[in-house]
Design a protein around this motif. Structure first.
Motif, mmCIF file in Angstrom:
data_model
loop_
_atom_site.group_PDB
_atom_site.id
_atom_site.type_symbol
_atom_site.label_atom_id
_atom_site.label_comp_id
_atom_site.label_asym_id
_atom_site.label_seq_id
_atom_site.Cartn_x
_atom_site.Cartn_y
_atom_site.Cartn_z
ATOM 1 N N LYS A 1 0.829 -1.218 0.000
ATOM 2 C CA LYS A 1 0.000 0.000 0.000
ATOM 3 C C LYS A 1 0.856 1.257 0.000
ATOM 4 O O LYS A 1 0.544 2.223 -0.682
ATOM 5 C CB LYS A 1 -0.930 -0.002 1.210
ATOM 6 C CG LYS A 1 -2.049 -0.990 1.088
ATOM 7 C CD LYS A 1 -3.335 -0.243 0.943
ATOM 8 C CE LYS A 1 -4.473 -1.257 0.949
ATOM 9 N NZ LYS A 1 -5.428 -0.971 -0.068
ATOM 10 N N ALA A 2 1.947 1.268 0.770
ATOM 11 C CA ALA A 2 2.811 2.453 0.824
ATOM 12 C C ALA A 2 3.433 2.721 -0.543
ATOM 13 O O ALA A 2 3.518 3.875 -0.986
ATOM 14 C CB ALA A 2 3.897 2.279 1.877
ATOM 15 N N THR A 3 3.850 1.676 -1.232
ATOM 16 C CA THR A 3 4.442 1.826 -2.563
ATOM 17 C C THR A 3 3.405 2.337 -3.549
ATOM 18 O O THR A 3 3.663 3.272 -4.305
ATOM 19 C CB THR A 3 5.023 0.482 -3.049
ATOM 20 O OG1 THR A 3 6.015 0.056 -2.126
ATOM 21 C CG2 THR A 3 5.614 0.606 -4.440
ATOM 22 N N SER A 4 2.220 1.733 -3.551
ATOM 23 C CA SER A 4 1.196 2.174 -4.492
ATOM 24 C C SER A 4 0.762 3.599 -4.183
ATOM 25 O O SER A 4 0.521 4.386 -5.098
ATOM 26 C CB SER A 4 -0.005 1.226 -4.494
ATOM 27 O OG SER A 4 -0.620 1.196 -3.228
ATOM 28 N N GLY A 5 0.703 3.973 -2.915
ATOM 29 C CA GLY A 5 0.363 5.348 -2.553
ATOM 30 C C GLY A 5 1.381 6.336 -3.080
ATOM 31 O O GLY A 5 1.031 7.404 -3.598
ATOM 32 N N ARG A 6 2.663 5.995 -2.978
ATOM 33 C CA ARG A 6 3.736 6.848 -3.497
ATOM 34 C C ARG A 6 3.626 6.988 -5.013
ATOM 35 O O ARG A 6 3.760 8.084 -5.573
ATOM 36 C CB ARG A 6 5.096 6.261 -3.110
ATOM 37 C CG ARG A 6 6.287 7.038 -3.621
ATOM 38 C CD ARG A 6 7.605 6.442 -3.151
ATOM 39 N NE ARG A 6 7.793 5.030 -3.399
ATOM 40 C CZ ARG A 6 8.227 4.511 -4.559
ATOM 41 N NH1 ARG A 6 8.505 5.294 -5.573
ATOM 42 N NH2 ARG A 6 8.379 3.216 -4.699
ATOM 43 N N ILE A 7 3.334 5.893 -5.708
ATOM 44 C CA ILE A 7 3.197 5.925 -7.163
ATOM 45 C C ILE A 7 1.988 6.764 -7.561
ATOM 46 O O ILE A 7 2.066 7.598 -8.464
ATOM 47 C CB ILE A 7 3.122 4.495 -7.738
ATOM 48 C CG1 ILE A 7 4.478 3.809 -7.570
ATOM 49 C CG2 ILE A 7 2.692 4.518 -9.199
ATOM 50 C CD1 ILE A 7 4.475 2.339 -7.927
ATOM 51 N N VAL A 8 0.868 6.565 -6.885
ATOM 52 C CA VAL A 8 -0.339 7.337 -7.189
ATOM 53 C C VAL A 8 -0.082 8.827 -7.020
ATOM 54 O O VAL A 8 -0.459 9.640 -7.864
ATOM 55 C CB VAL A 8 -1.519 6.870 -6.311
ATOM 56 C CG1 VAL A 8 -2.670 7.869 -6.349
ATOM 57 C CG2 VAL A 8 -1.987 5.488 -6.744
ATOM 58 N N ASP A 9 0.588 9.212 -5.947
ATOM 59 C CA ASP A 9 0.891 10.628 -5.721
ATOM 60 C C ASP A 9 1.728 11.196 -6.863
ATOM 61 O O ASP A 9 1.493 12.323 -7.310
ATOM 62 C CB ASP A 9 1.627 10.815 -4.392
ATOM 63 C CG ASP A 9 0.713 10.626 -3.191
ATOM 64 O OD1 ASP A 9 -0.536 10.633 -3.367
ATOM 65 O OD2 ASP A 9 1.238 10.454 -2.074
ATOM 66 N N GLN A 10 2.683 10.421 -7.364
ATOM 67 C CA GLN A 10 3.536 10.908 -8.457
ATOM 68 C C GLN A 10 2.761 11.013 -9.763
ATOM 69 O O GLN A 10 2.977 11.944 -10.547
ATOM 70 C CB GLN A 10 4.760 10.008 -8.602
ATOM 71 C CG GLN A 10 5.704 10.150 -7.412
ATOM 72 C CD GLN A 10 6.921 9.284 -7.538
ATOM 73 O OE1 GLN A 10 7.682 9.395 -8.489
ATOM 74 N NE2 GLN A 10 7.127 8.417 -6.548
ATOM 75 N N VAL A 11 1.849 10.077 -10.017
ATOM 76 C CA VAL A 11 1.019 10.151 -11.223
ATOM 77 C C VAL A 11 0.141 11.398 -11.168
ATOM 78 O O VAL A 11 0.064 12.165 -12.130
ATOM 79 C CB VAL A 11 0.159 8.883 -11.391
ATOM 80 C CG1 VAL A 11 -0.917 9.077 -12.451
ATOM 81 C CG2 VAL A 11 1.037 7.690 -11.742
#
Length: 189
Positions: free
Chosen positions: A166-176
């Protein structure tokens, strides 16, 4: 995030909105250009199951070498975009072992932060677009503030890429969201 969003035709941009959403392939690539995550949509689009794709060179599986080529040590003209700069394009590719060809519209987001993830690639099959839109569609980016439901769609990334923290996907979503949501603009030419 397995679906794109309609383009609200941002001010100053040419093109008309494409209503609805299109199915997306979602792929995450590490600094060595190797696939670390491969969605079911990527399997459908590129003709390879996740088990076949994860651990292989992204440039060998997807026609987006200009986006991921620099990660794999390919030629300088194939270097990935500078940090913070996303890019998009159109390419033709073989559909895995099926022998068929596919026209791919793609978006690539360079990633930063902890962990091995260095590139998120989204792609769709141009043939899935409505008649008349296939040849005129141009992949682009739009600010998420102008797209209703963008954060909710982006928040579905963990569902699309099982096994991603979840932390990784959250970081990716924020960058997108920071760099712009993937949209299709329709050229009037």
């Amino acid at each position: 995030m397995d679906r794109g969003t309609s383009d609200p035709a941002a001010p100053g941009q040419r093109g008309a909105p494409l209503p609805g959403r299109v199915s997306l392939a979602v792929v995450v690539v590490d600094a060595g250009g190797v696939v670390t995550h491969w969605s079911g949509g990527a399997g459908e689009l590129f003709g390879r199951r996740g088990e076949e794709a994860v651990g292989r060179a992204a440039a060998d599986l997807m026609p987006v070498g200009g986006a991921v080529g620099g990660l794999t040590g390919r030629a300088a003209h194939d270097a990935p975009p500078a940090p913070g700069f996303a890019r998009s394009g159109r390419a033709r590719a073989d559909r895995g072992g099926t022998g068929g060809r596919v026209e791919v519209l793609w978006w690539a987001y360079p990633l930063s932060g902890p962990g091995p993830e260095r590139m998120l690639v989204l792609a769709t099959d141009a043939a899935r677009l409505p008649d008349g839109a296939r040849e005129r569609a141009v992949p682009a980016f739009a600010p998420h503030r102008g797209l209703p439901g963008a954060r909710e769609l982006a928040g579905r990334l963990p569902d699309v890429l099982p096994g991603m923290a979840k932390a990784t996907s959250g970081r990716i979503v924020d960058q997108v969201l920071e760099r712009g949501c993937p949209v299709l603009r329709l050229s009037r030419a």
